[in-house]
Design an enzyme around this catalytic site. Sequence first.
Site, PDB file in Angstrom:
ATOM      1  N   ASN A 140       0.856  -1.183   0.000  1.00 18.62           N
ATOM      2  CA  ASN A 140       0.000   0.000   0.000  1.00 18.62           C
ATOM      3  C   ASN A 140       0.899   1.243   0.000  1.00 18.62           C
ATOM      4  OD1 ASN A 140      -1.414   2.292   1.016  1.00 18.62           O
ATOM      5  ND2 ASN A 140      -3.089   0.950   1.625  1.00 18.62           N
TER       6      ASN A 140
ATOM      7  N   HIS B  12       1.054   6.325   1.512  1.00 20.23           N
ATOM      8  CA  HIS B  12       1.823   7.323   2.264  1.00 20.23           C
ATOM      9  C   HIS B  12       2.990   7.921   1.485  1.00 20.23           C
ATOM     10  CE1 HIS B  12      -0.928   7.014   5.406  1.00 20.23           C
ATOM     11  NE2 HIS B  12      -0.702   5.732   5.616  1.00 20.23           N
TER      12      HIS B  12
ATOM     13  N   HIS C  51      -5.561   3.632  -1.840  1.00 20.84           N
ATOM     14  CA  HIS C  51      -6.901   3.986  -1.371  1.00 20.84           C
ATOM     15  C   HIS C  51      -7.232   5.367  -1.920  1.00 20.84           C
ATOM     16  CE1 HIS C  51      -9.764   4.375   2.369  1.00 20.84           C
ATOM     17  NE2 HIS C  51     -10.367   4.655   1.234  1.00 20.84           N
TER      18      HIS C  51
ATOM     19  N   ARG D 273      -9.329   8.056  -1.478  1.00 21.78           N
ATOM     20  CA  ARG D 273     -10.302   8.515  -0.480  1.00 21.78           C
ATOM     21  C   ARG D 273     -11.176   9.621  -1.049  1.00 21.78           C
ATOM     22  NH1 ARG D 273      -8.889   6.769   5.035  1.00 21.78           N
ATOM     23  NH2 ARG D 273     -10.629   8.088   5.618  1.00 21.78           N
TER      24      ARG D 273
ATOM     25  N   ARG E 128      -7.027  12.922   0.186  1.00 18.68           N
ATOM     26  CA  ARG E 128      -5.958  13.452   1.050  1.00 18.68           C
ATOM     27  C   ARG E 128      -4.572  12.947   0.642  1.00 18.68           C
ATOM     28  NH1 ARG E 128      -7.166  10.291   6.683  1.00 18.68           N
ATOM     29  NH2 ARG E 128      -9.185  11.249   6.385  1.00 18.68           N
TER      30      ARG E 128
ATOM     31  N   GLU F 175      -8.542   0.381  -3.032  1.00 19.40           N
ATOM     32  CA  GLU F 175      -9.395   0.464  -1.837  1.00 19.40           C
ATOM     33  C   GLU F 175     -10.362   1.613  -2.045  1.00 19.40           C
ATOM     34  OE1 GLU F 175      -7.049   0.941   1.649  1.00 19.40           O
ATOM     35  OE2 GLU F 175      -6.024  -0.948   1.375  1.00 19.40           O
TER      36      GLU F 175
ATOM     37  N   THR G  14      -8.336   3.929   7.973  1.00 18.56           N
ATOM     38  CA  THR G  14      -9.551   3.125   8.057  1.00 18.56           C
ATOM     39  C   THR G  14      -9.626   2.483   9.434  1.00 18.56           C
ATOM     40  OG1 THR G  14      -9.062   2.608   5.760  1.00 18.56           O
ATOM     41  CG2 THR G  14     -10.903   1.448   6.760  1.00 18.56           C
TER      42      THR G  14
ATOM     43  N   GLU H  65     -11.011  -9.258   3.106  1.00 18.96           N
ATOM     44  CA  GLU H  65      -9.742  -8.890   3.753  1.00 18.96           C
ATOM     45  C   GLU H  65     -10.036  -8.729   5.235  1.00 18.96           C
ATOM     46  OE1 GLU H  65      -7.142  -6.073   1.868  1.00 18.96           O
ATOM     47  OE2 GLU H  65      -6.439  -5.318   3.799  1.00 18.96           O
TER      48      GLU H  65
ATOM     49  N   HIS I  33      -3.811  -4.372   7.744  1.00 18.18           N
ATOM     50  CA  HIS I  33      -3.967  -3.193   8.591  1.00 18.18           C
ATOM     51  C   HIS I  33      -3.169  -3.329   9.881  1.00 18.18           C
ATOM     52  CE1 HIS I  33      -5.541   0.488  10.245  1.00 18.18           C
ATOM     53  NE2 HIS I  33      -6.018   0.745   9.041  1.00 18.18           N
TER      54      HIS I  33
END
Length: 250
Positions: free
Chosen positions: A17, A20, A53, A55, A59, A80, A111, A161, A200
């Site tokens: 993922n 970031h 993801h 969003r 962001r 995601e 999340t 998941e 996660h």
Amino acid sequence: MIEKKSLKSKKILLGINIDHVATLREARGGIFPSVFEAAMESIRAGADGITVHLREDRRHIQDDDVNELRKKISVPLNLEMSVSEPMVKIACCVKPEKACLVPERREELTTEGGLNVMKERKRIREVVKRLKNAGVLVSLFIDPIPKQIDAAHETETDFVELHTGSYANTCGSAKKRELGRLRAASRRLHEFGIGVNAGHGLDYKNVELVARLPYLQELNIGHSIISRAVFVGLFNAVKEMKKIIREAYS
Ligand code: PXP
């Protein structure tokens, strides 16, 4: 015994993922660091998939990132997304190889919990159907709760998941209990013929026991790998995680 034997021979896929990397880019609103380059470096280090993801508040990951990754990367893209109508429309248009439906609240840092499939069964079932019709493999991000798993089964999702956040955030006997819930959830999903993924809050220390879950097919990990990359580089950070996951079985 059969369960143990069949588990030994499997390979667990690792989806990286890279949200970031985009968080860092958005901090200055420029073009560095490149999300696409981060995906390529992860793939060179052995990533089996790239997860982002998109969003609703944009962001970190932006629509252009998703489009570029969809066109250019050689491994499956896992998007995601919330079950909101604009997101479903984007996903049906972009057609990533995989989509993971997640709950989304604007004020959350990340999340926070799994989808409430029991409560939103009808909407989720409809979204699963639309995505599958668009050729997307669908996964539901849920907590390891039997009733949620039963509801997930009714949506005809391809994968679930399992949310490993509670496992990651506890210690001692509570951690053991969480692991037990994850194990039981994996078995229940397998009985339903639903593929098992997890993610996660996983890091270089807590991932090993999760990698040993029965029937697990894929792990999605972000924050710990991108954090480690600050010190050792993304290539090494991905490689180290791959090694731990591989060795969890040897
Ligand atoms: N899986 C899902 C469904 C997520 O929402 C996230 C966070 O975006 C992850 C995995 C990765 O979590 P982490 O960044 O804590 O590794």
